[in-house]
Design a protein around this motif. Structure first.
Motif, PDB file in Angstrom:
ATOM      1  N   ASP A 104     -42.182  -3.865  10.966  1.00  0.00           N
ATOM      2  CA  ASP A 104     -42.262  -2.998   9.791  1.00  0.00           C
ATOM      3  C   ASP A 104     -41.315  -3.521   8.716  1.00  0.00           C
ATOM      4  O   ASP A 104     -40.282  -4.120   9.028  1.00  0.00           O
ATOM      5  CB  ASP A 104     -41.836  -1.569  10.135  1.00  0.00           C
ATOM      6  CG  ASP A 104     -42.695  -0.914  11.194  1.00  0.00           C
ATOM      7  OD1 ASP A 104     -43.782  -1.455  11.495  1.00  0.00           O
ATOM      8  OD2 ASP A 104     -42.282   0.129  11.717  1.00  0.00           O
ATOM      9  N   GLU A 106     -39.431  -2.186   4.947  1.00  0.00           N
ATOM     10  CA  GLU A 106     -39.163  -1.118   3.996  1.00  0.00           C
ATOM     11  C   GLU A 106     -39.236  -1.698   2.589  1.00  0.00           C
ATOM     12  O   GLU A 106     -38.735  -2.794   2.333  1.00  0.00           O
ATOM     13  CB  GLU A 106     -37.779  -0.524   4.242  1.00  0.00           C
ATOM     14  CG  GLU A 106     -37.465   0.623   3.312  1.00  0.00           C
ATOM     15  CD  GLU A 106     -36.122   1.280   3.620  1.00  0.00           C
ATOM     16  OE1 GLU A 106     -35.892   2.380   3.089  1.00  0.00           O
ATOM     17  OE2 GLU A 106     -35.319   0.702   4.383  1.00  0.00           O
ATOM     18  N   ARG A 139     -46.574  -2.503   9.337  1.00  0.00           N
ATOM     19  CA  ARG A 139     -46.437  -1.394   8.388  1.00  0.00           C
ATOM     20  C   ARG A 139     -45.482  -1.768   7.258  1.00  0.00           C
ATOM     21  O   ARG A 139     -44.514  -2.493   7.464  1.00  0.00           O
ATOM     22  CB  ARG A 139     -45.859  -0.146   9.083  1.00  0.00           C
ATOM     23  CG  ARG A 139     -46.686   0.397  10.182  1.00  0.00           C
ATOM     24  CD  ARG A 139     -46.155   1.656  10.850  1.00  0.00           C
ATOM     25  NE  ARG A 139     -44.747   1.943  10.687  1.00  0.00           N
ATOM     26  CZ  ARG A 139     -44.217   3.164  10.668  1.00  0.00           C
ATOM     27  NH1 ARG A 139     -44.978   4.222  10.799  1.00  0.00           N
ATOM     28  NH2 ARG A 139     -42.926   3.340  10.548  1.00  0.00           N
ATOM     29  N   TYR A 141     -43.308   0.534   4.498  1.00  0.00           N
ATOM     30  CA  TYR A 141     -42.958   1.928   4.249  1.00  0.00           C
ATOM     31  C   TYR A 141     -41.825   2.037   3.229  1.00  0.00           C
ATOM     32  O   TYR A 141     -41.093   1.082   2.986  1.00  0.00           O
ATOM     33  CB  TYR A 141     -42.571   2.637   5.553  1.00  0.00           C
ATOM     34  CG  TYR A 141     -41.231   2.193   6.110  1.00  0.00           C
ATOM     35  CD1 TYR A 141     -40.064   2.869   5.771  1.00  0.00           C
ATOM     36  CD2 TYR A 141     -41.133   1.100   6.964  1.00  0.00           C
ATOM     37  CE1 TYR A 141     -38.830   2.462   6.273  1.00  0.00           C
ATOM     38  CE2 TYR A 141     -39.918   0.694   7.466  1.00  0.00           C
ATOM     39  CZ  TYR A 141     -38.768   1.375   7.114  1.00  0.00           C
ATOM     40  OH  TYR A 141     -37.557   0.961   7.600  1.00  0.00           O
ATOM     41  N   PHE A 160     -51.265   4.249   0.936  1.00  0.00           N
ATOM     42  CA  PHE A 160     -50.131   4.728   1.718  1.00  0.00           C
ATOM     43  C   PHE A 160     -50.380   6.178   2.120  1.00  0.00           C
ATOM     44  O   PHE A 160     -50.968   6.946   1.368  1.00  0.00           O
ATOM     45  CB  PHE A 160     -48.833   4.656   0.907  1.00  0.00           C
ATOM     46  CG  PHE A 160     -48.260   3.278   0.751  1.00  0.00           C
ATOM     47  CD1 PHE A 160     -47.155   2.883   1.491  1.00  0.00           C
ATOM     48  CD2 PHE A 160     -48.811   2.381  -0.149  1.00  0.00           C
ATOM     49  CE1 PHE A 160     -46.617   1.612   1.333  1.00  0.00           C
ATOM     50  CE2 PHE A 160     -48.275   1.111  -0.317  1.00  0.00           C
ATOM     51  CZ  PHE A 160     -47.175   0.723   0.433  1.00  0.00           C
ATOM     52  N   ARG A 173     -41.534   9.997   3.501  1.00  0.00           N
ATOM     53  CA  ARG A 173     -41.796   8.597   3.825  1.00  0.00           C
ATOM     54  C   ARG A 173     -43.272   8.322   3.576  1.00  0.00           C
ATOM     55  O   ARG A 173     -44.129   9.086   4.009  1.00  0.00           O
ATOM     56  CB  ARG A 173     -41.445   8.306   5.277  1.00  0.00           C
ATOM     57  CG  ARG A 173     -41.758   6.854   5.668  1.00  0.00           C
ATOM     58  CD  ARG A 173     -41.042   6.431   6.892  1.00  0.00           C
ATOM     59  NE  ARG A 173     -39.633   6.250   6.561  1.00  0.00           N
ATOM     60  CZ  ARG A 173     -38.702   5.870   7.425  1.00  0.00           C
ATOM     61  NH1 ARG A 173     -39.012   5.632   8.682  1.00  0.00           N
ATOM     62  NH2 ARG A 173     -37.449   5.728   7.055  1.00  0.00           N
ATOM     63  N   VAL A 175     -46.227   5.389   4.151  1.00  0.00           N
ATOM     64  CA  VAL A 175     -46.450   4.278   5.069  1.00  0.00           C
ATOM     65  C   VAL A 175     -47.833   3.693   4.823  1.00  0.00           C
ATOM     66  O   VAL A 175     -48.821   4.427   4.711  1.00  0.00           O
ATOM     67  CB  VAL A 175     -46.350   4.752   6.541  1.00  0.00           C
ATOM     68  CG1 VAL A 175     -46.622   3.611   7.494  1.00  0.00           C
ATOM     69  CG2 VAL A 175     -44.999   5.375   6.814  1.00  0.00           C
TER      70      VAL A 175
END
Length: 182
Positions: A104, A106, A139, A141, A160, A173, A175
């Motif tokens: 993942d 960010e 992912r 996010y 998202f 959040r 994602v």
């Protein structure tokens, strides 16, 4: 007739609807000074929406860290004047960072109010998605203040989904499953 000059990877010219021409490019260490200098031009809401809390200044150390992403786990683009790094005013920064021991990443995006609402945030977000897919991540996010409606609407329009993973009131959040539709 000569062929147009090719730009390096992740570089492109971007014309805002206002007519202003920007260069989208990877962040460079030389951008730390202009980013730190432009920080004072940001409004309190812009700072809170990006950093999720109020900070008074961007220290030289913070600016240097931002301007020198780890190429193995981080990616950062700027929307800047078409001048050399260090001289160009930076109007936007988009960043993705792979979370340790995951597939993942960010994201965080900051577009100055001087050029906001002209499609630059959407364009930069698409670039972050492209980078994340090139890294074969699962992912992408970001944590967004629930009052940041433009960012929430942008994220939703790009696929998202809102996820209630956070125990922090006022924060949501978003994602993107990078394996859907890939």
């Amino acid at each position: 007739m000569t062929a147009p000059k090719r730009l390096p990877p992740w570089h492109e010219h971007f014309r805002l609807p206002s007519g202003r021409e920007l260069l989208i490019r990877p962040i460079r260490p030389e951008d730390a000074g202009p980013i730190q200098g432009a920080f004072s031009l940001l409004g309190p809401d812009e700072i809170r929406q990006r950093f999720l809390y109020a900070i008074k200044e961007l220290t030289p150390e913070m600016a240097q860290r931002l301007a020198q992403p780890d190429p193995q786990t981080e990616f950062a683009l700027v929307g800047a004047e078409p001048l050399p790094p260090g001289e160009a005013l930076v109007g936007a920064v988009a960043r993705a960072s792979i979370s340790p021991r995951t597939r993942d990443a960010e994201f965080a995006i900051l577009v100055s109010h001087f050029i906001a609402g002209q499609g630059l945030g959407r364009h930069l977000m698409r670039k972050l998605v492209k980078w994340a897919r090139s890294k074969k991540l699962d992912r992408l996010y970001g944590d967004v203040l629930d009052s940041n409606l433009p960012m929430l609407q942008l994220a939703q329009s790009l696929g998202f989904k809102r996820v209630r993973e956070l125990d922090t009131p006022g924060l949501v959040r978003v994602v993107l499953d990078l394996n859907e539709g890939a």
